[in-house]
Design a protein around this motif. Structure first.
Motif, PDB file in Angstrom:
ATOM      1  N   LYS A  47      -1.338   0.419  -4.889  1.00 32.66           N
ATOM      2  CA  LYS A  47      -1.255   1.851  -5.175  1.00 32.66           C
ATOM      3  C   LYS A  47      -1.147   2.667  -3.882  1.00 32.66           C
ATOM      4  O   LYS A  47      -0.371   3.624  -3.804  1.00 32.66           O
ATOM      5  N   ALA A  48      -1.940   2.298  -2.872  1.00 29.44           N
ATOM      6  CA  ALA A  48      -1.910   3.025  -1.596  1.00 29.44           C
ATOM      7  C   ALA A  48      -0.560   2.859  -0.901  1.00 29.44           C
ATOM      8  O   ALA A  48      -0.036   3.816  -0.316  1.00 29.44           O
ATOM      9  N   VAL A  49       0.010   1.652  -0.947  1.00 32.20           N
ATOM     10  CA  VAL A  49       1.329   1.422  -0.334  1.00 32.20           C
ATOM     11  C   VAL A  49       2.387   2.240  -1.068  1.00 32.20           C
ATOM     12  O   VAL A  49       3.241   2.873  -0.447  1.00 32.20           O
ATOM     13  N   ASP A  50       2.319   2.246  -2.385  1.00 32.53           N
ATOM     14  CA  ASP A  50       3.256   3.045  -3.174  1.00 32.53           C
ATOM     15  C   ASP A  50       3.142   4.525  -2.811  1.00 32.53           C
ATOM     16  O   ASP A  50       4.155   5.203  -2.595  1.00 32.53           O
ATOM     17  N   TYR A  72       1.392  -2.010   8.140  1.00 30.81           N
ATOM     18  CA  TYR A  72       0.672  -3.223   7.733  1.00 30.81           C
ATOM     19  C   TYR A  72       1.389  -3.913   6.567  1.00 30.81           C
ATOM     20  O   TYR A  72       1.485  -5.134   6.523  1.00 30.81           O
ATOM     21  N   ALA A  73       1.867  -3.134   5.606  1.00 24.52           N
ATOM     22  CA  ALA A  73       2.591  -3.718   4.471  1.00 24.52           C
ATOM     23  C   ALA A  73       3.868  -4.410   4.954  1.00 24.52           C
ATOM     24  O   ALA A  73       4.211  -5.501   4.475  1.00 24.52           O
ATOM     25  N   TYR A  74       4.550  -3.813   5.906  1.00 24.02           N
ATOM     26  CA  TYR A  74       5.768  -4.409   6.461  1.00 24.02           C
ATOM     27  C   TYR A  74       5.451  -5.743   7.147  1.00 24.02           C
ATOM     28  O   TYR A  74       6.195  -6.710   7.016  1.00 24.02           O
ATOM     29  N   MET A  75       4.334  -5.787   7.862  1.00 24.87           N
ATOM     30  CA  MET A  75       3.948  -7.026   8.554  1.00 24.87           C
ATOM     31  C   MET A  75       3.666  -8.171   7.587  1.00 24.87           C
ATOM     32  O   MET A  75       3.862  -9.334   7.914  1.00 24.87           O
ATOM     33  N   LEU A  76       3.206  -7.856   6.375  1.00 28.43           N
ATOM     34  CA  LEU A  76       2.960  -8.914   5.391  1.00 28.43           C
ATOM     35  C   LEU A  76       4.271  -9.578   4.970  1.00 28.43           C
ATOM     36  O   LEU A  76       4.301 -10.776   4.702  1.00 28.43           O
ATOM     37  N   THR A  77       5.330  -8.807   4.931  1.00 27.48           N
ATOM     38  CA  THR A  77       6.644  -9.342   4.561  1.00 27.48           C
ATOM     39  C   THR A  77       7.384  -9.913   5.762  1.00 27.48           C
ATOM     40  O   THR A  77       8.095 -10.906   5.653  1.00 27.48           O
ATOM     41  N   LEU A  93      -5.057  -3.512   6.391  1.00 26.35           N
ATOM     42  CA  LEU A  93      -4.357  -2.671   5.424  1.00 26.35           C
ATOM     43  C   LEU A  93      -5.349  -2.061   4.444  1.00 26.35           C
ATOM     44  O   LEU A  93      -5.298  -0.862   4.152  1.00 26.35           O
ATOM     45  N   ALA A  94      -6.282  -2.866   3.964  1.00 20.56           N
ATOM     46  CA  ALA A  94      -7.298  -2.370   3.033  1.00 20.56           C
ATOM     47  C   ALA A  94      -8.157  -1.289   3.682  1.00 20.56           C
ATOM     48  O   ALA A  94      -8.436  -0.255   3.069  1.00 20.56           O
TER      49      ALA A  94
END
Length: 121
Positions: A47-50, A72-77, A93-94
């Motif tokens: 939800k936060a990334v969205d 952080y979300a980009y780094m996961l991918t 990220l959390a």
């Protein structure tokens, strides 16, 4: 006259005690709580990334927070290096998203190692 074992040491009582506090799948209450915390945390992170992608922040701190969440979300991918620590990235990220997540050790226990999955191990 025979000897009758006390109820607390009978086989049925031992099995009942062993199953006490376990869910239908045999997991203890503490473990179910931890799994629930991880799952709820992951939903809150999504939800936060969205929100970071769809809702433009109105102030400097909100923009900085949204940029960090997206990063952080980009780094996961797209991990920056081969031995990237996905658990620390997820915890960071959390934290940036204000989501309560378990420790690095706990995440490692419940998540499969992504690098091993990608290599087919």
């Amino acid at each position: 006259m025979g000897f009758k074992a006390p109820e607390f040491i009978s086989a049925d009582a031992v099995i009942k005690d062993a199953d006490k506090g376990k869910g239908d799948d045999g997991l203890g209450e503490h473990e179910l709580g931890t799994i629930s915390k991880v799952m709820n945390g992951l939903v809150d992170i999504i939800k936060a990334v969205d929100q970071a992608h769809r809702e433009p922040p109105t102030d400097y701190h909100g923009k900085k927070r949204a940029d960090s969440i997206r990063s952080y979300a980009y780094m996961l991918t797209n991990p920056p290096r081969k031995n990237f620590d996905i658990y620390n990235a997820l915890i960071s990220l959390a934290e940036e998203a204000g989501v309560d997540m378990p420790t690095h050790k706990t995440l490692r226990k419940y998540m499969r190692d992504q690098s091993k999955l990608n290599r087919g191990l």
